[in-house]
Motif scaffolding. Structure first.
Motif, PDB file in Angstrom:
ATOM      1  N   ILE A  39      56.460  30.883  31.820  1.00 36.40           N
ATOM      2  CA  ILE A  39      56.465  32.101  31.472  1.00 36.40           C
ATOM      3  C   ILE A  39      55.581  32.210  29.927  1.00 36.40           C
ATOM      4  CG2 ILE A  39      57.481  34.297  30.891  1.00 36.40           C
ATOM      5  CD1 ILE A  39      59.610  33.491  32.765  1.00 36.40           C
ATOM      6  N   ALA A  40      56.029  31.410  29.024  1.00 39.59           N
ATOM      7  CA  ALA A  40      55.308  31.501  27.772  1.00 39.59           C
ATOM      8  C   ALA A  40      54.047  30.798  27.999  1.00 39.59           C
ATOM      9  CB  ALA A  40      56.314  30.291  26.790  1.00 39.59           C
ATOM     10  N   ALA A  41      53.615  30.272  28.739  1.00 39.10           N
ATOM     11  CA  ALA A  41      52.147  29.777  28.794  1.00 39.10           C
ATOM     12  C   ALA A  41      51.552  30.748  29.623  1.00 39.10           C
ATOM     13  CB  ALA A  41      52.286  28.215  29.731  1.00 39.10           C
ATOM     14  N   ARG A  42      52.192  31.693  30.104  1.00 38.58           N
ATOM     15  CA  ARG A  42      51.552  32.982  30.881  1.00 38.58           C
ATOM     16  C   ARG A  42      51.011  32.554  32.142  1.00 38.58           C
ATOM     17  NH1 ARG A  42      49.359  34.241  25.747  1.00 38.58           N
ATOM     18  NH2 ARG A  42      47.153  33.888  26.349  1.00 38.58           N
ATOM     19  N   GLU A  43      51.643  31.548  32.869  1.00 35.04           N
ATOM     20  CA  GLU A  43      51.056  30.970  34.280  1.00 35.04           C
ATOM     21  C   GLU A  43      52.308  30.707  34.995  1.00 35.04           C
ATOM     22  OE1 GLU A  43      46.603  29.592  35.250  1.00 35.04           O
ATOM     23  OE2 GLU A  43      47.705  28.809  33.392  1.00 35.04           O
ATOM     24  N   LEU A  44      52.579  31.408  35.858  1.00 35.06           N
ATOM     25  CA  LEU A  44      53.777  30.949  36.793  1.00 35.06           C
ATOM     26  C   LEU A  44      53.492  29.817  37.633  1.00 35.06           C
ATOM     27  CD1 LEU A  44      56.203  32.076  36.063  1.00 35.06           C
ATOM     28  CD2 LEU A  44      56.432  33.736  37.708  1.00 35.06           C
ATOM     29  N   ARG A  45      52.246  29.957  38.638  1.00 34.64           N
ATOM     30  CA  ARG A  45      51.844  29.027  39.457  1.00 34.64           C
ATOM     31  C   ARG A  45      52.817  28.910  40.538  1.00 34.64           C
ATOM     32  NH1 ARG A  45      48.513  24.470  36.162  1.00 34.64           N
ATOM     33  NH2 ARG A  45      47.554  25.701  34.815  1.00 34.64           N
ATOM     34  N   ILE A  46      53.120  29.922  41.017  1.00 39.33           N
ATOM     35  CA  ILE A  46      54.191  29.517  42.332  1.00 39.33           C
ATOM     36  C   ILE A  46      53.527  30.589  43.470  1.00 39.33           C
ATOM     37  CG2 ILE A  46      56.224  29.478  40.906  1.00 39.33           C
ATOM     38  CD1 ILE A  46      56.869  32.367  41.596  1.00 39.33           C
ATOM     39  N   GLY A  47      52.368  30.808  43.497  1.00 45.21           N
ATOM     40  CA  GLY A  47      51.411  31.214  44.502  1.00 45.21           C
ATOM     41  C   GLY A  47      52.158  32.610  44.535  1.00 45.21           C
ATOM     42  N   LEU A  48      52.186  33.473  43.793  1.00 49.85           N
ATOM     43  CA  LEU A  48      52.598  34.889  43.680  1.00 49.85           C
ATOM     44  C   LEU A  48      51.425  35.531  43.054  1.00 49.85           C
ATOM     45  CD1 LEU A  48      55.215  36.646  44.521  1.00 49.85           C
ATOM     46  CD2 LEU A  48      55.443  36.442  42.100  1.00 49.85           C
ATOM     47  N   ARG A  49      50.502  36.153  43.797  1.00 48.98           N
ATOM     48  CA  ARG A  49      49.339  36.813  43.029  1.00 48.98           C
ATOM     49  C   ARG A  49      49.937  38.609  42.959  1.00 48.98           C
ATOM     50  NH1 ARG A  49      44.635  34.436  45.144  1.00 48.98           N
ATOM     51  NH2 ARG A  49      43.443  35.906  44.143  1.00 48.98           N
ATOM     52  N   GLU A  50      49.036  38.934  41.954  1.00 52.11           N
ATOM     53  CA  GLU A  50      49.630  40.324  41.642  1.00 52.11           C
ATOM     54  C   GLU A  50      49.852  41.284  42.804  1.00 52.11           C
ATOM     55  OE1 GLU A  50      48.547  42.484  38.043  1.00 52.11           O
ATOM     56  OE2 GLU A  50      47.362  43.737  39.213  1.00 52.11           O
ATOM     57  N   GLY A  51      48.935  40.977  44.052  1.00 50.05           N
ATOM     58  CA  GLY A  51      49.172  41.895  45.212  1.00 50.05           C
ATOM     59  C   GLY A  51      50.648  41.752  45.860  1.00 50.05           C
ATOM     60  N   LEU A  52      50.985  40.493  45.550  1.00 50.84           N
ATOM     61  CA  LEU A  52      52.472  40.114  46.386  1.00 50.84           C
ATOM     62  C   LEU A  52      53.307  40.658  45.709  1.00 50.84           C
ATOM     63  CD1 LEU A  52      52.453  36.673  47.757  1.00 50.84           C
ATOM     64  CD2 LEU A  52      52.929  38.692  49.135  1.00 50.84           C
ATOM     65  N   LEU A  53      53.234  40.399  44.308  1.00 52.68           N
ATOM     66  CA  LEU A  53      54.438  41.338  43.342  1.00 52.68           C
ATOM     67  C   LEU A  53      54.378  42.888  43.645  1.00 52.68           C
ATOM     68  CD1 LEU A  53      56.291  41.141  40.982  1.00 52.68           C
ATOM     69  CD2 LEU A  53      54.290  41.420  39.416  1.00 52.68           C
ATOM     70  N   GLU A  54      53.349  43.311  43.572  1.00 52.86           N
ATOM     71  CA  GLU A  54      53.167  44.889  44.161  1.00 52.86           C
ATOM     72  C   GLU A  54      53.847  44.993  45.371  1.00 52.86           C
ATOM     73  OE1 GLU A  54      48.866  45.874  42.084  1.00 52.86           O
ATOM     74  OE2 GLU A  54      49.095  45.439  44.067  1.00 52.86           O
ATOM     75  N   GLU A  55      53.490  44.304  46.597  1.00 51.71           N
ATOM     76  CA  GLU A  55      54.346  44.422  47.605  1.00 51.71           C
ATOM     77  C   GLU A  55      55.812  44.257  47.678  1.00 51.71           C
ATOM     78  OE1 GLU A  55      52.633  42.178  50.841  1.00 51.71           O
ATOM     79  OE2 GLU A  55      50.548  42.516  50.198  1.00 51.71           O
ATOM     80  N   ALA A  56      56.226  43.203  46.851  1.00 48.48           N
ATOM     81  CA  ALA A  56      57.546  42.885  46.686  1.00 48.48           C
ATOM     82  C   ALA A  56      58.372  44.022  46.046  1.00 48.48           C
ATOM     83  CB  ALA A  56      57.880  41.616  45.792  1.00 48.48           C
ATOM     84  N   ILE A  57      57.764  44.534  44.756  1.00 45.58           N
ATOM     85  CA  ILE A  57      58.407  45.788  43.983  1.00 45.58           C
ATOM     86  C   ILE A  57      58.537  47.047  45.268  1.00 45.58           C
ATOM     87  CG2 ILE A  57      58.148  47.509  42.374  1.00 45.58           C
ATOM     88  CD1 ILE A  57      56.798  45.514  40.858  1.00 45.58           C
ATOM     89  N   ALA A  58      57.403  47.223  46.081  1.00 40.85           N
ATOM     90  CA  ALA A  58      57.621  48.257  46.939  1.00 40.85           C
ATOM     91  C   ALA A  58      58.818  48.090  47.933  1.00 40.85           C
ATOM     92  CB  ALA A  58      56.115  48.327  47.841  1.00 40.85           C
TER      93      ALA A  58
END
Ligand code: AMP
Length: 585
Positions: free
Chosen positions: A156-175
């Motif tokens: 998180i501090a390096a600002r890269e999670l690299r867990i294969g979670l693109r922004e689109g998927l984050l949006e879908e998960a929130i929805a």
């Protein structure tokens, strides 16, 4: 006591591990949705921000921890030496994964971190004065963490999670978590530009309240490169809306009753008002509430000055009146995103431009605000003619915009195309550097660079260039790369991928030499893109597309002016020299 206890950070880390552990997008979405749904309300924005790979809401570099400070914190918390640290980093190319490995054998201090603890610690870092106390706070946090938690603190501090979670998927998960339409989540995120706030709006069923906040920057719309005028015509038809492409710094101007005067924001969403007092002064003469998008360029007596003169301004946070007089800057406005309580993002460009022109910005004066040059080109020959005119006005090339397109913050779509020089250029990130020879002995002057892989995270090398930078820049970058070295192989050094360079080239070739499967012929660094972060570089798909264009004969070989040809020759001979040296050794 807070009304609801904060959730353990260990649960965040376990969820992130589970998401990383599956390649199924659906499974990733469901894991995240289930996690978000069960969180106490106060943890929802924190978790969504972390899952977006950001420590805090707001500007990207808020934490003020570079790779050097981060690795120092990992070293101190784990007791690892420099060598151990750089080897662990090399094995993983990820600060978090290196932290996991180095901390694995250390006895955990048994304190359980909550989401609120981590959030508070990150806030304290962003407020701390100087990198020493920030590094200390990060060290403390890592000491309190289990190895698995440390892994995600590092990521998180390096600002890269690299867990294969693109922004689109984050949006879908929130929805999915809060049972809202994904389109509503997407729109809200576009407007408020904060995953955390968006998640809270979704949770509280208030997505419809999302609005652009005057005074808070939103992400900028991006453009897709095109190869030449023929491609422009193929994509947009015979009639193209074209603007000059100005070579300066992207800027959003916010003005309204609540903003305390005009405020200027750069592409990384940082405030830069103090650096451009003449633009702020001109903007303060405008009425009402507005958000404009444009480019800051050095400008005098009716014409744009070259980018190099702007660089003298960029060196100063607060320029002296003499410097402002010597290199005056204007904001060339090309879009209007908000006017008097109404967001204009969903309106077609032709309406936004009309509203922009209603502002009657002072035209053709030094200092202040101007309109971008706009014209309609009919056919490829006219596009070429306008391109030459734009170049004659000291601009970089053309932007081709769809007049019916809406404003898409943070998206690189086909609504805006960019045509630069005779050839396309690629934005790449530097992954390795080499000591030069001859005149460049003692400085790191050869850069190996990469583009983004289709997963949007990994990097694929595509070439190596002998820099086109000035001696002073090379010296400065040498210091930088020495500090950013993750492994020293003697002549070659692997560095953290942070520096974005814009690369010009003659041709793209298939090649087994680089991981991308392509190589660039005669690559040369046009400039260091300090305004871009590694996630904004070009990807393999763009390289493939340019390769196809070229295969179909649409990209011409460089027909550069004398200077350009000379530089190409210099690069060519440097490469040959190196090849000779390599084979001789
Ligand atoms: P690039 O920086 O090469 O990715 O090209 C896109 C950038 O061109 C935008 O982010 C702006 O900073 C800049 N630009 C210059 N002139 C214009 C214009 N008329 N419209 C949009 N963007 C422009």
């Amino acid at each position: 006591m807070p009304p609801a206890a904060s959730s353990p950070f260990a649960t965040f880390a376990a969820t992130a591990d589970a998401i990383a552990g599956t390649t199924s997008k659906l499974a990733k979405r469901d894991l995240l949705a289930a996690y978000l749904r069960d969180l106490p309300a106060a943890d929802v924005p924190v978790a969504a921000t972390f899952f977006a790979g950001r420590p805090l809401p707001g500007a990207a570099d808020k934490l003020g921890l570079g790779w050097v400070q981060l690795s120092e914190a990992v070293a101190r918390a784990s007791g690892a030496g420099d060598r151990e640290l750089s080897q662990a980093y090399l094995r993983h190319s990820d600060v978090g994964d290196a932290a996991l490995e180095l901390l694995e054998h250390r006895r955990s201090q048994g304190q359980s971190l909550t989401m609120a603890d981590v959030d508070h610690a990150f806030r304290a870092m962003s407020e701390a004065a100087g990198s020493a106390p920030r590094t200390e706070l990060m060290t403390e946090l890592l000491r309190r963490a289990s190895p698995r938690e440390a892994r995600y603190l590092g990521k998180i501090a390096a600002r890269e999670l690299r867990i294969g979670l693109r922004e689109g998927l984050l949006e879908e998960a929130i929805a999915a978590a809060f049972e809202r339409p994904v389109a509503d989540v997407r729109r809200a995120l576009m407007l408020v530009a904060e995953p955390g706030e968006t998640a809270t709006l979704a949770r509280e069923n208030r997505l419809a309240d999302a609005a652009l906040h005057v005074g808070r920057p939103i992400r900028f719309m991006l453009a897709t490169p095109v190869a030449d005028a023929a491609e422009v015509v193929r994509r947009v038809g015979d009639e193209a809306w074209i603007e000059d492409k100005y070579d300066g710094i992207r800027c959003q101007l916010h003005l309204g009753p609540g903003t305390g005067g005009p405020r200027l924001f750069s592409r990384d969403l940082n405030e830069v008002t103090i650096s451009f007092p003449e633009v702020a002064a001109a903007a303060s003469r405008l009425d009402g509430e507005l958000v404009l998008d444009g480019e800051l360029v050095p400008f005098r007596e009716g014409s744009v000055l070259d980018f190099a003169s702007l660089q003298t301004r960029l060196g100063r946070v607060k320029p002296s009146p003499e410097l402002v007089a010597a290199v005056p800057v204007v904001l060339i406005a090309f879009d209007l995103l908000h006017r008097d309580g109404r967001d204009a993002l969903d309106a077609p460009l032709r309406e936004r431009r009309a509203a922009l022109e209603e502002l009657a910005l002072p035209d053709r004066t030094d200092g202040g605000l101007l309109y971008s040059h706009l014209a309609t080109a009919r056919g490829a020959a006219e596009v070429d003619a306008f391109f030459d005119d734009a170049r004659a006005r000291h601009n970089e090339g053309l932007m081709i915009k769809d007049p019916d397109s809406t404003y898409q913050p943070g998206r690189r779509g086909l609504g805006w195309l960019k045509l630069k020089r005779a050839l396309a250029t690629l934005d790449c990130v530097v992954v390795g550097v080499e000591w030069g020879h001859g005149k460049r002995r003692g400085v790191l002057s050869d850069y190996t660079f990469a583009v983004l892989a289709p997963d949007g995270e990994s990097l694929l090398t595509i070439g190596k260039a002998y820099t086109g930078l000035t001696d002073a820049e090379i010296t400065e970058m040498t210091q930088y790369f020495l500090a950013a070295t993750v492994q020293d192989h003697g002549r070659y050094r692997a560095v953290t991928p942070e520096i974005v360079v814009e690369i010009a080239f003659d041709r793209i070739q298939r090649s087994a030499r680089h991981r991308s499967g392509f190589a660039l012929r005669f690559p040369r660094i046009v400039r260091i893109r300090t305004d871009k972060t590694p996630d904004q570089i070009d990807d393999l798909a763009t390289v493939e597309r340019l390769y196809q264009e070229q295969a179909s004969g649409r990209i011409l070989l460089a027909t550069g002016a004398g200077g350009e040809t000379e530089r190409i020759a210099a690069v060519g001979s440097a490469e040959q020299g190196e090849a000779a040296q390599a084979s001789g050794s």
